[in-house]
Design a protein around this motif. Structure first.
Motif, PDB file in Angstrom:
ATOM      1  N   ALA A 145     -13.572 -11.648 -12.623  1.00  0.00           N
ATOM      2  CA  ALA A 145     -14.239 -11.526 -13.922  1.00  0.00           C
ATOM      3  C   ALA A 145     -14.327 -10.064 -14.341  1.00  0.00           C
ATOM      4  N   LEU A 146     -14.639  -9.197 -13.399  1.00  0.00           N
ATOM      5  CA  LEU A 146     -14.708  -7.766 -13.703  1.00  0.00           C
ATOM      6  C   LEU A 146     -13.336  -7.238 -14.100  1.00  0.00           C
ATOM      7  N   ASN A 147     -12.299  -7.786 -13.489  1.00  0.00           N
ATOM      8  CA  ASN A 147     -10.938  -7.364 -13.806  1.00  0.00           C
ATOM      9  C   ASN A 147     -10.532  -7.772 -15.215  1.00  0.00           C
ATOM     10  N   ARG A 148     -11.199  -8.765 -15.763  1.00  0.00           N
ATOM     11  CA  ARG A 148     -10.898  -9.192 -17.137  1.00  0.00           C
ATOM     12  C   ARG A 148     -11.583  -8.309 -18.180  1.00  0.00           C
ATOM     13  N   GLY A 164      -8.874  -9.911  -3.752  1.00  0.00           N
ATOM     14  CA  GLY A 164     -10.119  -9.172  -3.555  1.00  0.00           C
ATOM     15  C   GLY A 164     -10.116  -7.879  -4.359  1.00  0.00           C
ATOM     16  N   LEU A 165     -10.677  -6.835  -3.776  1.00  0.00           N
ATOM     17  CA  LEU A 165     -10.718  -5.544  -4.465  1.00  0.00           C
ATOM     18  C   LEU A 165      -9.327  -4.993  -4.727  1.00  0.00           C
ATOM     19  N   GLY A 166      -8.332  -5.508  -4.005  1.00  0.00           N
ATOM     20  CA  GLY A 166      -6.955  -5.092  -4.265  1.00  0.00           C
ATOM     21  C   GLY A 166      -6.520  -5.358  -5.685  1.00  0.00           C
ATOM     22  N   VAL A 167      -7.136  -6.364  -6.333  1.00  0.00           N
ATOM     23  CA  VAL A 167      -6.820  -6.687  -7.732  1.00  0.00           C
ATOM     24  C   VAL A 167      -7.254  -5.542  -8.643  1.00  0.00           C
ATOM     25  N   LEU A 168      -8.475  -5.048  -8.445  1.00  0.00           N
ATOM     26  CA  LEU A 168      -8.967  -3.922  -9.256  1.00  0.00           C
ATOM     27  C   LEU A 168      -8.193  -2.652  -8.945  1.00  0.00           C
ATOM     28  N   LEU A 169      -7.839  -2.478  -7.682  1.00  0.00           N
ATOM     29  CA  LEU A 169      -7.104  -1.284  -7.269  1.00  0.00           C
ATOM     30  C   LEU A 169      -5.732  -1.230  -7.939  1.00  0.00           C
ATOM     31  N   GLU A 226      -0.981  -0.927  -1.090  1.00  0.00           N
ATOM     32  CA  GLU A 226      -1.217  -0.216  -2.347  1.00  0.00           C
ATOM     33  C   GLU A 226      -2.378   0.764  -2.205  1.00  0.00           C
ATOM     34  N   PHE A 227      -3.388   0.381  -1.456  1.00  0.00           N
ATOM     35  CA  PHE A 227      -4.516   1.270  -1.178  1.00  0.00           C
ATOM     36  C   PHE A 227      -4.026   2.526  -0.466  1.00  0.00           C
ATOM     37  N   ALA A 228      -3.229   2.349   0.573  1.00  0.00           N
ATOM     38  CA  ALA A 228      -2.687   3.495   1.312  1.00  0.00           C
ATOM     39  C   ALA A 228      -1.815   4.363   0.416  1.00  0.00           C
ATOM     40  N   ARG A 229      -1.001   3.721  -0.427  1.00  0.00           N
ATOM     41  CA  ARG A 229      -0.109   4.478  -1.318  1.00  0.00           C
ATOM     42  C   ARG A 229      -0.914   5.315  -2.302  1.00  0.00           C
ATOM     43  N   GLN A 230      -1.939   4.702  -2.927  1.00  0.00           N
ATOM     44  CA  GLN A 230      -2.738   5.448  -3.900  1.00  0.00           C
ATOM     45  C   GLN A 230      -3.513   6.586  -3.246  1.00  0.00           C
ATOM     46  N   TYR A 231      -4.019   6.350  -2.051  1.00  0.00           N
ATOM     47  CA  TYR A 231      -4.766   7.388  -1.334  1.00  0.00           C
ATOM     48  C   TYR A 231      -3.865   8.573  -1.008  1.00  0.00           C
ATOM     49  N   LEU A 232      -2.721   8.299  -0.397  1.00  0.00           N
ATOM     50  CA  LEU A 232      -1.823   9.381   0.000  1.00  0.00           C
ATOM     51  C   LEU A 232      -1.118  10.004  -1.204  1.00  0.00           C
TER      52      LEU A 232
END
Length: 267
Positions: A41-44, A63-68, A86-92
């Motif tokens: 819902a937050l993603n919408r 999960g939170l991966g959708v918002l990420l 994707e989390f690792a990619r965005q962080y690095l």
């Protein structure tokens, strides 16, 4: 209807006033107990620049991966990167700031926020970069570290051992987490916000709910006040402000992070 009925008609309505830049505490451990309906819902909405505290940041596409993936999250305080590429990619790649913290410390930082404790001392992290500072928080696009964790106060306390003798041990000072909104998932909840969690889905959910100035809970089964025995309540309604009852279809939306099967041998 009770004057303290906290039930909201839909997840979209429940998250509609969460602003960009808000800090979020989100329950779940891996894929267990994740408030996926509230996250979707937050993603919408159009919110962004979210500062998230959670054990991990979901997985790719869940999960939170959708918002990420939608670049809605600018900072994450978590215990580990997990299975999210994707989390690792965005962080690095310098797209998101990450504060890695010991899992028990993260849990206590959330609990402390909910009980009005501004900070606490813990032995976890003493003698490491957790206490001494220098952990990479943010990289630039070229992979250079541009922001690091600061050094924290370390203080010695006298500790009494089982045999009655005492010794002095170092402890590091950790601050409680300042959280605007909490998103959690419960197995059962009543209209007053009293919640019961199911087995391992209990994980970080009660602590996240406690930490938020506004706590929103999605519940798999909504019951009337009094139907949950007081001794069965895992989280009192005083910590919960909004309740969203899930549909049967939403209840069944559960993923297994790593499915492992074993063949049965004929004997």
């Amino acid at each position: 209807m009770s004057r303290i009925d906290k039930v909201i008609a839909s997840a979209d309505e429940a998250v509609a006033d969460i602003p960009s830049g808000a800090s979020l505490a989100v329950g779940g451990f891996g894929l267990s107990g994740v408030p996926i309906v509230l996250i979707d819902a937050l993603n919408r909405t159009e919110v962004g620049d979210l500062k998230v505290a959670s054990n991990n940041c979901g997985v790719d596409g869940w999960g939170l991966g959708v918002l990420l993936e939608q670049h809605r999250i600018s900072r994450v305080t978590a215990s580990y990167i997990g299975e999210n590429k994707e989390f690792a990619r965005q962080y690095l790649g310098g797209e998101v700031e990450v504060e890695l913290t010991p899992q028990g410390t993260l849990a206590e930082r959330l609990r402390a926020a909910g009980t009005g404790i501004p900070a606490f001392y813990t032995p976890a992290g003493v003698g490491t970069m957790i206490a001494d500072g220098g952990l990479p928080w943010r990289y630039d696009a070229e992979g250079n570290v541009i922001a690091t964790s600061p050094a924290k106060e370390v203080r010695e306390f006298e500790v009494t051992q089982a045999d009655g003798t005492t010794l002095r041990k170092p402890y590091v000072l950790e601050a409680a987490l300042d959280i605007d909104v909490s998103l959690v998932r419960a197995w059962k909840g009543d209209r007053h916000g009293n919640l019961v969690f199911n087995k391992s889905a209990r994980n970080f959910n009660p602590l996240c709910a406690m930490a938020g100035r506004l706590a929103i809970a999605e519940v798999e089964e909504l019951v009337e006040p009094g139907e949950i025995e007081p001794d069965e309540v895992h989280l009192p309604g005083i910590f919960v402000h909004r309740v969203v009852a899930l549909t049967p279809e939403e209840v069944q939306r559960k993923h297994i992070e790593k499915r492992t099967t074993q063949e049965t041998m004929n004997r």
